[in-house]
Write a protein that holds these residues in place. Structure first.
Motif, short mmCIF file in Angstrom:
data_model
loop_
_atom_site.label_atom_id
_atom_site.label_comp_id
_atom_site.label_asym_id
_atom_site.label_seq_id
_atom_site.Cartn_x
_atom_site.Cartn_y
_atom_site.Cartn_z
N VAL C 1 87.63 72.07 19.00
CA VAL C 1 87.50 71.55 20.29
C VAL C 1 88.60 70.96 20.03
O VAL C 1 89.67 71.61 19.67
CB VAL C 1 86.46 70.48 19.78
N THR C 2 88.60 71.73 22.08
CA THR C 2 90.38 71.78 22.63
C THR C 2 89.99 70.48 23.85
O THR C 2 89.91 70.63 25.00
CB THR C 2 89.97 72.67 23.25
N PRO C 3 90.36 69.20 23.12
CA PRO C 3 90.58 68.34 24.13
C PRO C 3 91.79 68.32 25.38
O PRO C 3 93.03 69.59 25.59
CB PRO C 3 91.16 66.99 23.53
N VAL C 4 91.48 68.33 26.06
CA VAL C 4 92.27 68.95 28.07
C VAL C 4 93.05 67.45 28.29
O VAL C 4 93.93 67.12 29.34
CB VAL C 4 91.64 69.41 28.85
N GLY C 5 92.63 66.31 27.50
CA GLY C 5 93.58 65.23 28.32
C GLY C 5 92.30 64.28 28.31
O GLY C 5 91.31 64.24 28.75
N ARG C 6 93.14 62.83 28.75
CA ARG C 6 91.70 62.13 29.00
C ARG C 6 90.72 62.61 29.92
O ARG C 6 91.63 62.17 31.37
CB ARG C 6 92.27 60.67 29.56
N ARG C 7 89.36 62.41 30.25
CA ARG C 7 88.62 62.75 30.88
C ARG C 7 88.82 61.40 31.72
O ARG C 7 87.93 61.39 33.61
CB ARG C 7 87.94 64.38 31.10
N TYR C 8 87.34 61.13 31.19
CA TYR C 8 86.70 59.63 31.15
C TYR C 8 87.60 58.04 30.70
O TYR C 8 87.58 58.31 29.59
CB TYR C 8 85.31 59.64 31.45
N ASP C 9 86.82 57.12 31.21
CA ASP C 9 88.17 56.26 30.71
C ASP C 9 86.68 55.05 30.52
O ASP C 9 87.04 53.97 29.74
CB ASP C 9 88.82 55.27 31.73
N THR C 10 85.78 55.43 30.52
CA THR C 10 84.52 54.47 31.19
C THR C 10 83.03 54.65 29.59
O THR C 10 82.66 56.12 30.61
CB THR C 10 84.18 53.82 32.29
N VAL C 11 82.79 54.03 29.09
CA VAL C 11 81.41 54.91 28.82
C VAL C 11 80.03 54.23 28.61
O VAL C 11 80.42 52.54 29.21
CB VAL C 11 81.02 55.09 26.81
N THR C 12 79.62 54.32 29.45
CA THR C 12 78.63 53.19 30.06
C THR C 12 76.69 53.11 29.18
O THR C 12 76.87 54.42 28.08
CB THR C 12 77.70 53.38 31.66
N PHE C 13 76.89 52.28 28.05
CA PHE C 13 76.23 52.07 26.80
C PHE C 13 74.82 51.52 26.95
O PHE C 13 75.16 50.21 27.69
CB PHE C 13 76.71 51.77 25.43
N LEU C 14 73.83 52.10 26.71
CA LEU C 14 72.49 51.09 26.81
C LEU C 14 71.29 51.66 25.78
O LEU C 14 71.83 52.60 25.47
CB LEU C 14 72.28 51.33 28.07
N SER C 15 70.51 51.06 24.89
CA SER C 15 70.33 50.85 24.36
C SER C 15 68.77 50.43 23.74
O SER C 15 68.73 49.34 24.77
CB SER C 15 71.01 50.89 23.17
N ASP C 16 68.48 50.27 22.51
CA ASP C 16 66.75 49.38 22.32
C ASP C 16 67.32 48.99 21.33
O ASP C 16 66.74 48.65 20.10
CB ASP C 16 65.45 50.30 21.99
N LEU C 17 68.61 48.64 20.49
CA LEU C 17 69.26 48.47 19.60
C LEU C 17 69.29 46.70 19.68
O LEU C 17 69.32 46.70 18.04
CB LEU C 17 70.66 49.09 19.23
N GLY C 18 68.91 46.27 19.83
CA GLY C 18 69.04 44.85 20.30
C GLY C 18 70.27 44.48 19.77
O GLY C 18 71.31 44.89 19.84
N THR C 19 70.08 42.81 19.70
CA THR C 19 71.47 42.44 20.07
C THR C 19 71.77 41.18 18.50
O THR C 19 72.62 40.88 18.29
CB THR C 19 71.54 41.43 21.51
N ARG C 20 70.43 41.08 18.16
CA ARG C 20 70.50 40.09 16.90
C ARG C 20 71.01 40.46 15.32
O ARG C 20 71.37 40.39 14.64
CB ARG C 20 68.66 40.07 16.23
N ASP C 21 71.40 41.92 15.15
CA ASP C 21 72.68 42.63 14.23
C ASP C 21 73.41 43.06 14.55
O ASP C 21 74.27 43.33 16.31
CB ASP C 21 70.93 43.01 13.18
N GLU C 22 74.14 43.56 14.35
CA GLU C 22 75.89 45.08 14.47
C GLU C 22 75.31 45.84 15.19
O GLU C 22 76.15 46.59 15.26
CB GLU C 22 75.94 44.47 12.72
N SER C 23 74.35 46.49 15.45
CA SER C 23 73.95 47.68 15.47
C SER C 23 74.58 48.36 16.85
O SER C 23 75.56 49.35 16.19
CB SER C 23 72.45 47.88 15.34
N ALA C 24 74.58 47.53 17.99
CA ALA C 24 75.05 47.83 18.83
C ALA C 24 76.73 47.89 19.13
O ALA C 24 77.33 48.32 19.60
CB ALA C 24 74.85 47.33 20.00
N GLY C 25 76.75 46.92 18.47
CA GLY C 25 78.45 46.68 18.05
C GLY C 25 79.02 48.27 16.73
O GLY C 25 80.33 48.45 17.33
N VAL C 26 78.38 48.54 16.34
CA VAL C 26 79.00 49.28 15.93
C VAL C 26 79.04 50.26 16.40
O VAL C 26 80.31 50.99 16.38
CB VAL C 26 77.81 49.48 14.03
#
Lengths: 298, 298, 298
Positions: C1-26
């Protein structure tokens, strides 16, 4: 508007938007879009829907721990009725942005009181988005972003005399005969029951100090009077199993607590309930207290 | 204290403080205030109240995925009983900060074991705040901030011999006659039932591999024995509708799973429950397995 | 792979992992580890488990408010069946990363449609972790990190013709005789019931505008037909106590609402339910409407 350079690098955000859908996240996304270098500290978004009193107390408890920041507070049962406001406190160390419904009043008071206030009537600064129902996204977030960028309060809309802002409702305890009539301010996740009574109230009224027992009378749902004795202790671990304690909690108020148990469940108390406190006549010794509790439990 | 320059730029934070009020947010605010450039990674704050075992397993599962960081762990049923501790691991790649109640022990072990430990007895480094009940805010957060700033463990309090730290409780499976007696470690949001048995245990005991059926005996609440057959599969999608599968889960353990269904509900299992696994006598062919399951379901 | 320098500075994250355990946190921890300077904006992790439709609508509602970013979407009932994909939109202003199950389709459409797509088949770019069940951690997070670093889509796996991606399912309203047959898209935390009907539909069909009453027929669980009248208003505060309103909501759709109340509870509607809208024959005056509602309530 005249940005004068980054003024705040943190937005503290609390709301009743919940976490089951994208609502609170969209507000964070708008802030990230408008002021990318600013951090968002989420206090909570699961405040009970429309519950201005509960939210105002949560915000007030947090204020002393916030960095210099803009506080975006969104518990707003009637977004169309009255313009949202921005309130500057502590010589600009903080600005509260939210509805003018009392939500921010106790927090503003904790921060030393409102110095300047403005109604957010400069609608050209808001997002040009559909509907008028999502004020946190469309008004509060862009205004918070502009405050971060150094835009002065005066550019956000019409000035408001701070004394005309809707006040908060923080109930005060009252003396009634031999008793202190208190109210439950907050039940935390562990069932600890915060009262609107501080340790200084017990000292003033009865010259009590730690290890002292206090009688707690609670009106049950059925209308009966439940009497328990709680002993003023230093921490949860000093509460005997099955007994009730009174501790100075993390807000400096007295809270009814159990040891690794849920005091609110055991005595059936929720926020807003009344609690009548009287002095226990019997021996003040912890042994005596335990007996009293057991006897009264029958 | 002697800060030597930014040492960690991340605090990983997990607790049982919940998200319905401002508690976890206030800890984040304190960190933001004390070390503005440090990022907080929230693992979860909805761990069951007081449940040290569940929290310790969640932390242990996460450890391999953390960046170099300070880990702030706050599940602390008895904050007054024993000083909180800081534990250094992996030549300083991480420091765990939390109560000495076993909460951090499995995570510390996953990180290679404790190299240094200290009791957080230098109270002048803590926040001078009301009460003694909110140790995450008043002790753990300011200590985490100081560790980020490069303060050495030795300045935080009295050294503790790591072998004297309260150990974690991670149940091990045991052989019993023809069976492996296992225990449920975790039920995730989807109802997947993680056992304390790895694929290597089935290989060692029965030379089993994927596509093998295993009998699963579970004691129901009514005291009856429920028998199901689960087939070891590569992924959820290989589990037939209505059947049970065994997969190597994201922790490398075996989990009982359904295909787009909740296995824990179907077989009535929760964390801590016992599961007895035996070899299925009949044909190992998947067709045979399906039949066996259907028969036993009657 | 060829990184060309920072392209995005944000990841928007949505899921059904829940918040009762560490999954989304991991997942957040993996991103923090791989791309320390990138911010994660959490939309929500409490989407109903496996519910691709609900999640796809939540993402679509959010898209217009996102900064340039990578969108990590993880509602993935069958991780083993089909490779995950990355989809580039808006000349690279955003890249969606997630399962190819329709989850991202409405959001991609909102962003102008897929311009390039790739199946994430370059497994050497994924985490070498146990199991194959946690694709958000093991595939989506490291790929999102690499996109942030400037790695081109073409390096992530086999190209996919965007027209072959699994489409989303967004129900359209239909005319049926005198009626518009609508469907509930979303019930928010406050009980507001978003329909798949926009204000332009009422204008087109009946030349209605604000203050117009509309009859709402809902089939109850018991099979009866419940009729209510809802008046098109500007905001919640214009809805009379006990009455129903129709407002243009924050997505630009019509929503059935109450004033400080839960409209979904009152009329028994959930996402996916059908609502039949017809023109009210009686007087259009708000007084008349209120009467109609009261009469029909008996």
């Amino acid at each position: 508007v005249t940005p004068v350079g980054r003024r705040y690098d943190t937005v503290t955000f609390l709301s009743d938007l919940g976490t089951r859908d994208e609502s609170a996240g969209v507000v964070r996304a708008v802030l990230r879009d408008l002021v990318p270098g600013v951090s968002v500290v989420d206090l909570t978004h699961e405040l009970p829907a429309f519950d201005v009193r509960t939210a105002s107390l949560a915000l007030a408890r947090a204020v002393a721990y916030l960095p210099e920041c803009v506080i975006l507070a969104a518990v707003d049962p009637s977004p169309g009725e009255r313009p949202a406001v921005a309130i500057e406190v502590a010589d600009g160390a903080g600005v509260f942005v939210g509805p003018d419904n009392g939500l921010m009043a106790p927090g503003v008071a904790m921060a030393g009181g409102a110095q300047r206030a403005v109604a957010l009537t400069a609608t050209d600064l808001h997002l040009g988005t559909p509907g008028s129902t999502f004020r946190a996204r469309d008004v509060l977030a862009p205004i918070a972003a502009q405050l971060c960028e150094g835009v002065d309060l005066a550019e956000l809309g019409e000035p408001v005399d701070p004394v005309l802002l809707v006040p908060g409702v923080v109930p005060l305890p009252r003396d009634e005969g031999d008793a202190i009539v208190a109210e439950v301010l907050w039940v935390d996740r562990f069932g600890n029951v915060q009262l609107n009574v501080g340790p200084e109230d017990l000292v003033r009224r009865w010259s009590l100090g730690p290890t002292s027992p206090v009688a707690i009378d609670v009106r049950t749902v059925a209308g009966d009077l439940l009497r328990r004795v709680a002993t003023w202790v230093e921490g949860y671990h000093e509460v005997a199993s099955g007994a009730l304690g009174l501790v100075v909690d993390s807000s400096g108020m007295l809270a009814l607590v159990a040891n690794r148990g849920d005091a609110s469940l055991e005595i059936g108390l929720a926020a807003g309930d009344q609690v009548v406190m009287t002095l226990v006549a019997e021996s003040d010794a912890p042994e005596g207290v335990t007996t009293a509790v057991n006897l009264r439990r029958r």
